[in-house]
Design a protein around this motif. Structure first.
Motif, PDB file in Angstrom:
ATOM      1  N   THR A  18     -54.858 -32.250  29.238  1.00 51.23           N
ATOM      2  CA  THR A  18     -55.971 -32.951  29.891  1.00 51.23           C
ATOM      3  C   THR A  18     -57.314 -32.304  29.595  1.00 51.23           C
ATOM      4  O   THR A  18     -58.355 -32.948  29.772  1.00 51.23           O
ATOM      5  CB  THR A  18     -55.771 -33.006  31.418  1.00 51.23           C
ATOM      6  OG1 THR A  18     -55.630 -31.669  31.923  1.00 51.23           O
ATOM      7  CG2 THR A  18     -54.525 -33.807  31.767  1.00 51.23           C
ATOM      8  N   SER A  19     -57.303 -31.022  29.179  1.00 55.55           N
ATOM      9  CA  SER A  19     -58.573 -30.355  28.896  1.00 55.55           C
ATOM     10  C   SER A  19     -58.336 -29.193  27.949  1.00 55.55           C
ATOM     11  O   SER A  19     -57.207 -28.735  27.767  1.00 55.55           O
ATOM     12  CB  SER A  19     -59.222 -29.835  30.194  1.00 55.55           C
ATOM     13  OG  SER A  19     -58.405 -28.851  30.793  1.00 55.55           O
ATOM     14  N   ARG A  21     -60.271 -25.351  26.400  1.00 58.77           N
ATOM     15  CA  ARG A  21     -61.234 -24.308  26.722  1.00 58.77           C
ATOM     16  C   ARG A  21     -61.252 -23.276  25.622  1.00 58.77           C
ATOM     17  O   ARG A  21     -60.265 -23.102  24.910  1.00 58.77           O
ATOM     18  CB  ARG A  21     -60.894 -23.650  28.061  1.00 58.77           C
ATOM     19  CG  ARG A  21     -59.517 -23.021  28.098  1.00 58.77           C
ATOM     20  CD  ARG A  21     -58.969 -22.883  29.488  1.00 58.77           C
ATOM     21  NE  ARG A  21     -58.869 -24.132  30.189  1.00 58.77           N
ATOM     22  CZ  ARG A  21     -57.883 -25.015  30.030  1.00 58.77           C
ATOM     23  NH1 ARG A  21     -56.915 -24.781  29.154  1.00 58.77           N
ATOM     24  NH2 ARG A  21     -57.869 -26.124  30.704  1.00 58.77           N
ATOM     25  N   ARG A  39     -65.670 -25.463  27.974  1.00 59.65           N
ATOM     26  CA  ARG A  39     -64.603 -26.313  28.504  1.00 59.65           C
ATOM     27  C   ARG A  39     -64.901 -27.744  28.096  1.00 59.65           C
ATOM     28  O   ARG A  39     -66.061 -28.167  28.065  1.00 59.65           O
ATOM     29  CB  ARG A  39     -64.506 -26.211  30.030  1.00 59.65           C
ATOM     30  CG  ARG A  39     -64.076 -24.828  30.529  1.00 59.65           C
ATOM     31  CD  ARG A  39     -63.872 -24.834  32.047  1.00 59.65           C
ATOM     32  NE  ARG A  39     -63.542 -23.519  32.557  1.00 59.65           N
ATOM     33  CZ  ARG A  39     -62.320 -23.005  32.637  1.00 59.65           C
ATOM     34  NH1 ARG A  39     -61.284 -23.745  32.224  1.00 59.65           N
ATOM     35  NH2 ARG A  39     -62.109 -21.798  33.122  1.00 59.65           N
ATOM     36  N   PHE A  40     -63.859 -28.488  27.781  1.00 62.74           N
ATOM     37  CA  PHE A  40     -64.051 -29.863  27.331  1.00 62.74           C
ATOM     38  C   PHE A  40     -62.829 -30.681  27.696  1.00 62.74           C
ATOM     39  O   PHE A  40     -61.724 -30.158  27.852  1.00 62.74           O
ATOM     40  CB  PHE A  40     -64.310 -29.912  25.817  1.00 62.74           C
ATOM     41  CG  PHE A  40     -63.456 -28.959  25.005  1.00 62.74           C
ATOM     42  CD1 PHE A  40     -62.207 -29.334  24.529  1.00 62.74           C
ATOM     43  CD2 PHE A  40     -63.916 -27.676  24.733  1.00 62.74           C
ATOM     44  CE1 PHE A  40     -61.433 -28.455  23.801  1.00 62.74           C
ATOM     45  CE2 PHE A  40     -63.141 -26.782  23.993  1.00 62.74           C
ATOM     46  CZ  PHE A  40     -61.895 -27.177  23.528  1.00 62.74           C
ATOM     47  N   SER A  41     -63.037 -31.974  27.866  1.00 64.71           N
ATOM     48  CA  SER A  41     -61.943 -32.852  28.268  1.00 64.71           C
ATOM     49  C   SER A  41     -61.071 -33.193  27.065  1.00 64.71           C
ATOM     50  O   SER A  41     -61.500 -33.136  25.907  1.00 64.71           O
ATOM     51  CB  SER A  41     -62.494 -34.132  28.900  1.00 64.71           C
ATOM     52  OG  SER A  41     -63.275 -34.847  27.958  1.00 64.71           O
ATOM     53  N   ASN A  42     -59.847 -33.543  27.352  1.00 68.62           N
ATOM     54  CA  ASN A  42     -58.911 -33.997  26.326  1.00 68.62           C
ATOM     55  C   ASN A  42     -57.994 -35.021  26.973  1.00 68.62           C
ATOM     56  O   ASN A  42     -57.463 -34.796  28.056  1.00 68.62           O
ATOM     57  CB  ASN A  42     -58.091 -32.821  25.778  1.00 68.62           C
ATOM     58  CG  ASN A  42     -57.129 -33.256  24.684  1.00 68.62           C
ATOM     59  OD1 ASN A  42     -57.446 -34.135  23.898  1.00 68.62           O
ATOM     60  ND2 ASN A  42     -55.960 -32.642  24.641  1.00 68.62           N
ATOM     61  N   GLY A  43     -57.843 -36.121  26.340  1.00 67.24           N
ATOM     62  CA  GLY A  43     -56.972 -37.150  26.897  1.00 67.24           C
ATOM     63  C   GLY A  43     -56.633 -38.174  25.841  1.00 67.24           C
ATOM     64  O   GLY A  43     -57.204 -38.184  24.741  1.00 67.24           O
ATOM     65  N   LEU A  62     -61.338 -33.426  19.297  1.00 68.31           N
ATOM     66  CA  LEU A  62     -60.867 -32.180  19.885  1.00 68.31           C
ATOM     67  C   LEU A  62     -61.251 -30.987  19.004  1.00 68.31           C
ATOM     68  O   LEU A  62     -61.700 -29.947  19.501  1.00 68.31           O
ATOM     69  CB  LEU A  62     -59.350 -32.236  20.080  1.00 68.31           C
ATOM     70  CG  LEU A  62     -58.711 -31.110  20.882  1.00 68.31           C
ATOM     71  CD1 LEU A  62     -59.282 -31.049  22.287  1.00 68.31           C
ATOM     72  CD2 LEU A  62     -57.195 -31.292  20.935  1.00 68.31           C
ATOM     73  N   SER A  65     -64.860 -30.134  19.362  1.00 68.44           N
ATOM     74  CA  SER A  65     -65.092 -29.361  20.578  1.00 68.44           C
ATOM     75  C   SER A  65     -64.678 -27.903  20.396  1.00 68.44           C
ATOM     76  O   SER A  65     -65.339 -26.988  20.909  1.00 68.44           O
ATOM     77  CB  SER A  65     -64.324 -29.984  21.747  1.00 68.44           C
ATOM     78  OG  SER A  65     -64.780 -31.294  22.028  1.00 68.44           O
TER      79      SER A  65
END
Length: 486
Positions: A18-19, A21, A39-43, A62, A65
């Protein structure tokens, strides 16, 4: 005591489902500190393929990021010693001549369901367990590859790389597979820890697709010049293989002070098990769906997957999608205040795997099994946490029984260690003391393996864990004296 040979800073890239780092890890004699720099989102993203919706990972975004986070890390610590990457398991990219052919599928995509039967027609579940020691999950890599084979997606492919290995390849240009994550594919021989060429060929895959295997702690290579330039690295910066399956890294960071412990690496999933020196391949273990996954230093992570806090996060997502404003802390306080019995459901039921309306699915389960239906948000959250705690307690007891290992204490690490109600309920239902923390266990384990590879630490896992125990604060939960099982 872990000996001091050097001190320095490394960067841990920790990619969750889900995220993600990027963390800086400061390591020296009696010194272990982490500092987040990105930190960054992932989905998942949904795509349309021949009129059917499919779930994929946006690996390009991703990776962007990751690079942005590494640029911050290098800017703050120009003398960074190493980079290590870990991620979730089983998912991969298909490549031809080094180029990714499509966005990797998300393991929650339903394309693998028909592939399970096709795989078992060639090698049955009992035979597979004897070969790979792996629990049955319908999204294991060998089923995903069978789905690709059936769809013709492997026709022009000459290699495949699991997610952390793909990131390492983009960073260094070196294509390898780290063993802890490779062990989750179902195509690694559980005894030899090498690719199982006979099984690979029987299933119709080209063994030449499978990259060279390496162990955690191996130096993969220096950053490619263009990557070094993009993150503004001023000197030679290497990438080191860590326990690239995030649970393998998390288990490294369990602050255990003996070997009589069970662990729960709790986040989206709850991985419940014990650490062993050799696999357990009994039929009883297979029947209970226990897995023998690779750990750092040749250890075996003998564990069972529980659905985890995915049940809670998907419920919150459903309520927010309906227009509600949810504050997690308030929700947990309301759940803790529930005094009437709530339903305990099977957290491992397959209906809970795919994204969707989780509260509706839980209520449907309760109706089908003649259980009280939780109508309020607080009751449903309490039902989720009681059910997870019950699944955790059963997993601990089964792991001990099946492996013959005595368990006197339970360590909960990862994001779930912050959920005080879940930790207390796990202590209550297991009848064992629970030590909760560290939250960032995966990043800590990532950092420790790099630090040892760089000569900043020495010693076996037990000494690395002793350093963790001296460096972090854990919360203690004692089991309640009485427990009414619902």
């Amino acid at each position: 005591m872990t000996n001091k040979t050097d001190a320095g800073v490394v960067a841990a890239v920790d990619l969750g489902a889900t995220s993600g780092r990027v963390m800086l890890g400061y390591v020296g004699h009696n010194d272990l500190r982490l500092r987040p720099v990105a930190r960054f989102s992932n989905g998942p993203i949904r795509l349309n393929e021949n009129g059917q919706p499919t779930l994929h990972w946006n690996m390009v975004e991703l990776y962007r990021s990751v690079l942005a986070g590494l640029a911050v890390a290098v800017g703050e610590e120009p003398h960074l010693r190493s980079i290590g990457v870990d991620s979730w398991a089983v998912d991969y990219a298909l490549l031809r001549r080094g180029r990714m052919q499509q966005l990797p599928y998300h393991y929650r995509d339903t394309r693998t369901l028909p592939a399970v039967d096709a795989t078992h027609a060639v090698a049955g579940p009992a035979e597979l367990y004897r070969a790979n020691g792996l629990q049955f999950l319908p999204f294991n890599t060998l089923y995903q590859l069978t789905a690709d084979l059936t769809a013709g997606s492997l026709d022009l492919v000459d290699s495949f790389l699991l997610v952390p290995d793909l990131v390492n390849y983009w960073l260094t240009g070196t294509a390898v597979a780290e063993r802890s994550n490779a062990s989750t594919t179902g195509l690694l021989n559980v005894r030899t820890r090498e690719w199982d060429a006979p099984l690979i060929e029987r299933l119709g895959f080209d063994v030449r697709m499978f990259p060279r295997l390496i162990d955690a702690g191996t130096r993969i290579g220096a950053l490619l010049p263009e990557v070094a330039g993009e993150i503004r690295s001023r000197g030679a910066l290497s990438v080191t293989a860590v326990g690239s399956h995030d649970t393998a890294s998390a288990v490294v960071a369990v602050p255990a002070q003996g070997d009589d412990f069970a662990y729960i690496s709790c986040g989206t999933w709850g991985l419940v098990g014990v650490e062993l020196d050799s696999p357990v391949l009994s039929e009883a273990g297979r029947a209970q769906n226990f897995t023998n996954e690779g750990g750092v230093d040749g250890r075996v992570r003998y564990l069972h997957n529980v659905m985890g806090l995915w049940l809670l996060s998907e419920s919150i997502r459903a309520w927010e999608h309906a227009g509600e404003s949810i504050v997690l802390a308030d929700l947990l306080r309301a759940a803790e205040a529930v005094t009437t019995p709530v339903s305990v459901f099977d957290a491992d039921d397959p209906r809970f795997l795919a994204p969707g309306d989780m509260p509706r699915r839980i209520r449907e389960y309760c109706v089908e099994h003649d259980l009280p239906v939780p109508h309020s948000h607080a009751a449903l959250v309490r039902s989720i946490l009681e059910s997870l705690a019950d699944a955790f307690a059963r997993g601990i007891a089964q792991a001990s029984l099946l492996s013959g290992k005595t368990v006197n204490v339970v360590h909960i690490v990862g994001g779930g260690s912050q959920n005080r109600l879940l930790c207390q309920l796990t202590a209550n239902r297991s009848g064992l003391p629970v030590l909760a923390g560290p939250v960032e266990a995966t990043a800590i384990g990532n950092v420790l393996v790099q630090a040892r590879s760089e000569g900043m630490l020495t010693g076996p896992l037990e000494e690395l864990r002793a350093l963790v125990a001296r460096s972090v604060v854990v919360e203690h939960y004692s089991p309640a004296r009485t427990l009414v099982r619902q």
